[in-house]
Design an enzyme around this catalytic site. Structure first.
Site: not given
Ligand code: GRF
Length: 215
Positions: A115, A149, A151, A180
């Site tokens: 997230h 629930e 996130d 990420e």
């Molecule tokens: C990411 O920001 C992830 O955290 C959120 O949706 C986005 C997906 O991006 N849940 P991608 O498809 O991996 O480029």
């Protein structure tokens, strides 16, 4: 004596969109940086660009579009498809569906989500815009185990990303995405090493196998 290759964790990645996180997982698997392999990419959207990334990597894909299906029915069908590939871990990487309690219970502590905010701040959609609108100085990204629930599951790892004065939703989104792309493979590797213990709301990260039990 033959050296046995380490067992690779079988991962199914669920997607709906661009798939940049999927790409990072695929790349980390391909380079051997993590002890995992993507056995399936599953999408609820036929036109998700993530599917092309999977195909380019030679990974099987499955699509189940939700039209005409109730939520329970959709998730039951999705689980039946996913289970054919025998994944040990499901990763939601931009999977834009709210899953049912039944789906979550079918994979106890075996679904991970990423997230783009420091949960429990800014759950749900447009987390980066929520952070900008609120005016926080620091946001970031979170990996967590999935609960019914949205996130709200136990946190695995988090990484902070400062909000800069000139940030737009796009620039902030991009900087968070870069974090990420490291956080998700790291979280998968911890799971692959069997180092994540869910204790109520908390996830305990165990030391590496070789260091356990040392004083
Ligand atoms: C990411 O920001 C992830 O955290 C959120 O949706 C986005 C997906 O991006 N849940 P991608 O498809 O991996 O480029």
């Amino acid at each position: 004596m033959a050296v046995r290759a380490p067992k690779r964790l079988r991962v199914a990645v669920l997607v709906s969109g661009a798939g940049t996180n999927l790409q990072s997982v695929l790349d980390h698997c391909a380079s051997g940086a993590i002890d995992a392999g993507v056995v399936l990419v599953f999408s609820n959207k036929r036109d998700a660009a993530a599917l092309d990334r999977a195909r380019r990597a030679g990974v099987p894909t499955e699509v189940l579009e939700p039209s005409g299906l109730g939520r329970e029915e959709y998730d039951a069908k999705a689980a039946a498809i996913i289970d054919r590939y025998g994944p040990e871990l499901l990763v939601f990487a931009g999977y834009m569906r709210i899953v049912t309690a039944g789906f979550v219970a079918h994979y106890p502590d075996r679904i991970m989500n990423i997230h783009p905010a420091l949960l429990p701040s800014f759950p749900g959609v447009h987390a980066q815009k929520q952070a900008l609108d609120y005016g926080v100085r620091v946001t970031g990204c979170t990996t967590h185990f999935v609960r019914a629930e949205v996130d709200a599951g136990p946190v695995i790892l988090q990484e902070a990303v400062p909000v800069e004065a000139g940030d737009t939703e796009e620039t902030l989104t991009q900087r968070i995405l870069e974090r990420e792309h490291e956080l998700l493979p790291r979280s998968i590797q911890l799971f692959a090493e069997g180092r994540l213990r869910v204790e109520g709301r908390r996830v305990r990260i165990m030391p590496p196998a070789g260091e356990r039990g040392r004083a």
